[in-house]
Design a protein around this motif. Sequence first.
Motif, PDB file in Angstrom:
ATOM      1  N   GLU A 194      41.281 -33.202  19.414  1.00 48.16           N
ATOM      2  CA  GLU A 194      40.212 -33.587  20.167  1.00 48.16           C
ATOM      3  C   GLU A 194      40.188 -33.044  21.309  1.00 48.16           C
ATOM      4  OE1 GLU A 194      37.171 -37.418  20.550  1.00 48.16           O
ATOM      5  OE2 GLU A 194      39.182 -37.772  20.177  1.00 48.16           O
TER       6      GLU A 194
ATOM      7  N   ASN B 174      37.090 -29.827  23.188  1.00 48.60           N
ATOM      8  CA  ASN B 174      36.465 -30.066  24.338  1.00 48.60           C
ATOM      9  C   ASN B 174      36.682 -28.886  25.262  1.00 48.60           C
ATOM     10  OD1 ASN B 174      35.062 -32.178  23.528  1.00 48.60           O
ATOM     11  ND2 ASN B 174      36.628 -33.610  24.363  1.00 48.60           N
TER      12      ASN B 174
ATOM     13  N   GLU C 206      35.287 -25.277  24.042  1.00 52.65           N
ATOM     14  CA  GLU C 206      33.844 -25.239  23.998  1.00 52.65           C
ATOM     15  C   GLU C 206      33.358 -24.931  25.414  1.00 52.65           C
ATOM     16  OE1 GLU C 206      29.787 -28.330  23.672  1.00 52.65           O
ATOM     17  OE2 GLU C 206      31.598 -28.843  22.371  1.00 52.65           O
ATOM     18  N   THR C 207      34.036 -25.862  26.413  1.00 44.45           N
ATOM     19  CA  THR C 207      33.996 -25.528  27.905  1.00 44.45           C
ATOM     20  C   THR C 207      34.274 -24.242  28.317  1.00 44.45           C
ATOM     21  OG1 THR C 207      34.107 -27.971  28.397  1.00 44.45           O
ATOM     22  CG2 THR C 207      34.391 -26.485  30.104  1.00 44.45           C
TER      23      THR C 207
ATOM     24  N   SER D 189      34.271 -24.562  17.871  1.00 42.30           N
ATOM     25  CA  SER D 189      33.793 -25.180  18.858  1.00 42.30           C
ATOM     26  C   SER D 189      33.713 -24.619  20.188  1.00 42.30           C
ATOM     27  CB  SER D 189      34.775 -26.371  19.399  1.00 42.30           C
ATOM     28  OG  SER D 189      34.777 -27.466  18.187  1.00 42.30           O
TER      29      SER D 189
ATOM     30  N   ASN E 124      28.225 -30.180  30.008  1.00 41.90           N
ATOM     31  CA  ASN E 124      28.274 -31.526  29.668  1.00 41.90           C
ATOM     32  C   ASN E 124      26.836 -31.815  29.534  1.00 41.90           C
ATOM     33  OD1 ASN E 124      30.669 -31.856  31.880  1.00 41.90           O
ATOM     34  ND2 ASN E 124      31.111 -32.113  29.747  1.00 41.90           N
TER      35      ASN E 124
END
Length: 527
Positions: free
Chosen positions: A324, A328, A331-332, A367, A525
């Motif tokens: 998890e 993130n 993706e960032t 992602s 975000n």
Amino acid sequence: MKVLVTDPIADAGLDVLRDAGYEVETGYDLEGDALLEAIADANALIVRSGTEVTAEVLEAAEELVIVGRAGIGVDNIDIDAATDQGVIVANAPEGNVRAAAEHTVAMTFAAARSIPQAHVRLKAGEWAKGDFLGAELDGKTLGIVGLGRVGQEVAKKLDSLGMELVAFDPYISQERADRLGAELADLEDCLSRADFLTIHTPLTPETEGMIGAAELDALEGGYLVNVGRGGIVDEDALAAKLEDGTVAGAALDVFAEEPLPEDSPLLEVEDAILTPHLGASTEAAQENVAVSTAEQVVAALAEEPVANALNAPSIDETAFPRLEPYINIAETAGKVAAQLLDGRIESVEISYEGEIADEDLEFVTASALKGVFEPLEWQVNAVNAPQIADDRGVDVTESKTRQAEDFQSLVSVTVSGADDDVSVDGTLFAGDDPRIVRIDGYRVDAIPHGKMVITRNTDEPGVIGLIGTVMGDHDVNIAGMFNARETHGGEALTVYNVDSDVPESAKADLEADERIIGVRYITLNGQ
């Protein structure tokens, strides 16, 4: 199992569900408590645009597995709430491609030959043969804004009529454009060369109001056709440019506000042809989306992959806690890299180093692609991002190595265009603290959150002070700063976390200083 259908769909879709052995319940007038009661024991819900699938509705549906949208738009579905409830949301994006493309062609002909205007005058008893001098399409230049599925279909159809094709789409490869016989250009060039302009881009914060007064001036003497999404064209500006003759004609099927308000200036302009969002209104299109949606419901209830799921992850639940944080980070890193690259993206490489390389990383890679494409694609997510890459002709590669020089695990996303590439690396500190640790080889320690400014500058005294002063002059507070350099006196790169939007005037003030090589403002975000 029960499938609840709350908006009318074609019988062919209902037949697919019944043939699969499901109980089909229709309730086209359900709302409020009646809807909550009906959905309480439903395993699947099929809607169009009429039913609002809110968090309250989803919470009431304890047995719900999937919400199928018979069409493309999912503005009426709370996707975040569906994800929280573990409910798949799927749409039918391809069922109306042909219908939308054909309506675009029809509107193009109608605008070129003033067909509706001539019809109205004739029905009113006027033989206005001498008042309408049309334009032929053969030999003219078609400008296409957005070369996705519908744009490509329009390109094929109008290319066969002898039109020259020029397209603006920063995220499609030249190879894919070449296959369509289209020349890629920037927006200004596309507008200035177009005799007819068709619009097929999604509505995003970047594309909203994209065609305004200045762009319509560049289209001088041309025709504008929009069967894509409302809100991309400044309707007031278009009405004014039609009135003063800057734009020869326009045909619109979609509007920023629907139904079109009675006081819209477009209603007063003779050279504006308007239809009430009919792009998908064909018998074949309605049957296609109904069947596609029903087939996805059948797949979901059979615990099989769902072709057009918008939110359904594909990852082993035992691996999720480990992966998890890297989802993130990937993706960032993709978002940052894509926003730093100038020009269209032709390839994306995602590489993994260290312990993370032992995992099944398909969803992490998806992602990363979501991060890359999110600034330009409507409703992109980790499920459909790989398909978007394929549709856009973007080459995607994934590599793994158990060796890692400096970190326990490292995720790197590299986006490449024709003449440049940008690489962004991320990792976890102290187990769960995400960091951007390298940008194009510069070692940084940046917190990937909110609003960021990334500057390149010569490494000399006073530059950081200049940047701080300019930000202060524009009321932008710097929350954090992370600096790196190649060599003493060489080039430096600095990442600033800021508390508010950075105006273009601030960027211009910085770039006016010869010590500043480049400034890029990035948002993460959703902020």
